[in-house]
Motif scaffolding. Structure first.
Motif: not given
Length: 205
Positions: A53-57
């Motif tokens: 998730l933290y790669n995209h947000f």
């Protein structure tokens, strides 16, 4: 691409992983609200590792804000189309806008209620909007157009009229939100016909 990430995208929609994550969070919000919604739960439902998730947000708040925006759009997609300026009667059109606003607010209430104490998420939600796309903007645009067409008084205070309509919709759902558990709302739903009559008394030419 990791096996889990690849599997998450084999849904036949052609969505990117970012879009898949937003759609997953939106579905979870629609089904169970936002209370207790965690990154781990979203990742598990999406079929990816937590850290993906933290790669995209930038953070969880960005994802939830975008998912809330998607949820509002989903609710709106199920509502009746809004009338075009210059068509029908003013009474019919105002009634349609008010009933639309009430249905919209009731539809998104469960999701928004869980965000009352999360201003950072609501700020991301507000920032994700497109100018003119929100129902309030469309309502105000409709009233301004009718004024321009001469169907409302030249000096009609349409901004105040829009604020009154939005306020009625807010009040209708807030009575439900703040009613004690298991009890009926503190006030009945608005009398739409009476509201239309009052509004037109003030703005009709």
């Amino acid at each position: 691409m990791s096996p889990r990430r690849a599997a998450a995208l084999r849904d036949g929609t052609g969505r990117t992983l970012r879009e898949h994550l937003i759609a997953t969070a939106e579905r979870m919000i629609a089904e169970g609200g936002t209370a207790g919604l965690t990154v781990r739960a979203i990742a598990r439902e999406a079929g990816v590792a937590d850290g993906v998730l933290y790669n995209h947000f930038a953070d969880k708040e960005e994802l939830l804000g975008l998912a809330l925006r998607a949820h509002v759009r989903s609710v709106e997609a199920g509502l009746h189309p809004l009338p075009e300026p210059g068509t029908g009667t003013l009474e019919e059109n105002l009634r349609a806008h008010i009933t639309y606003g009430l249905a919209l607010h009731r539809g998104i209430l469960p999701a928004m209620a869980g965000m009352v104490g999360r201003p950072e998420v609501m700020a991301r939600f507000a920032a994700s909007g497109v100018p003119g796309e929100d129902w309030r903007d469309r309502l105000l645009g409709y009233l301004r157009a009718e004024r321009g067409l001469g169907r409302l008084a030249p000096g009609a205070r349409v901004e105040a009229a829009a604020t009154m309509i939005v306020g009625v919709c807010h009040e209708a759902v807030l009575t439900v939100l703040f009613a004690p558990s298991g009890q009926a709302p503190a006030a009945p739903g608005p009398d739409v016909d009476a509201l239309v009559e009052v509004l037109l008394d003030g703005i009709k030419g």
